[in-house]
Design an enzyme around this catalytic site. Structure first.
Site: not given
Ligand code: KIV
Length: 279
Positions: A47-48, A86, A116, A118, A185
């Site tokens: 989600d970056s 994510d 994924k 968090e 992280e």
């Molecule tokens: O969103 C993302 O790119 C991430 C990585 C930094 C692990 O969660």
């Protein structure tokens, strides 16, 4: 290791064989193709993308539809790579039912292999439901950017005994629930080593030292797309910012000088007789 495709089972095999798992982010078709061609084991549609692709100041505005849009493109570009997508902010925190529904949508509509999310024990019921439904799950502990407002910034996590112990307890809980991997992280390297030894799941570090079972980086960071701020844990393996600016300036100059496009090389012909018929 074997040439077999990377599957959810490969995580455990790699941990047992002590062969690090490589992961890079990708957000579109072209980058996914490159990451696959480079032989990276797994791709994270992080989600970056909110920061990197959409220009938001954080990952919070990213939606499930954004993740599906980019996830689909990545899966089309990297058909033979294990792709993790994510779950964005508020797509799994409200209830376990909502969490499994959104995870299922992401898996079905993108064709990715895992999701994924968090957090630790507080999101366990949702994770358990996903795994029971056949959805492979990657956890994410330490600096969890979706909680930036609660954490008070993008800071190293687990530096005191209480937060370090919570991180170990969370990792054990995610492992027990059946997460195939856990991203760690921005945590001290020696704490990441302790977590890695305490769980059967593969730990994938970003700013967590070399003692993790694997590593992940944001692809735009490691390729040096930008010459702006770069977190301490990122190594720039290339400086594409300068290369790209150089190429764009060369194009601009050649267009201005009319040396591009070059007659014959970049142009198409038409017969004189055809031209003569035109009025
Ligand atoms: O969103 C993302 O790119 C991430 C990585 C930094 C692990 O969660």
């Amino acid at each position: 290791m074997s040439n077999q495709p990377f599957t959810v089972a490969t995580f455990k095999e790699r941990k047992a064989a002590k062969v690090p798992v490589t992961m890079l982010t990708a957000y579109d078709y072209s980058m996914a193709q490159l990451v696959e061609e480079a032989g990276i084991d797994t791709i994270l549609v992080g989600d970056s993308l909110g920061n990197v692709m959409l220009g938001y100041g954080s990952t919070l505005p990213v939606t499930v539809d954004d993740m599906i849009h980019h996830g689909k493109a990545v899966v089309r570009g990297a058909k033979n790579t294990f792709v993790v997508v994510d779950m964005p902010f508020m797509s799994y925190q409200v209830s376990a039912e909502k969490a499994v529904e959104n995870a299922g949508r992401i898996l079905k509509e993108t064709g990715c292999q895992a999701v994924k999310l968090e957090g630790g024990v507080e999101i366990l019921p949702g994770i358990e439901k996903m795994i029971a439904a056949g959805i492979p799950v990657v956890g994410h502990l330490g600096l969890t950017p979706q909680s930036v407002n609660q954490l008070g910034g993008y800071k190293v996590q687990g530096k005191d005994a209480a937060t370090a112990q919570k991180l170990i307890d969370d990792a054990k809980a995610l492992d027990k629930a059946g997460c195939c991997a856990i991203v760690l992280e921005c945590v001290p390297a020696r704490l990441a080593e302790k977590v890695t030894a305490a769980v059967g799941a593969v730990t994938i570090g970003i700013g967590a030292g070399s003692g993790c079972d694997g590593q992940v980086l944001v692809v735009n960071d490691m390729l040096g797309f930008s010459n702006g701020f770069c977190p301490k844990f990122v190594k720039r393996f290339a400086n594409l910012h300068d290369e790209m600016i150089k190429a764009m300036k060369a194009y601009k100059d050649e267009v201005a000088a009319r040396t591009f496009p070059e007659e014959g090389t970049h142009t198409f012909k038409i017969a004189d007789e055809t031209l003569e018929k035109l009025y």
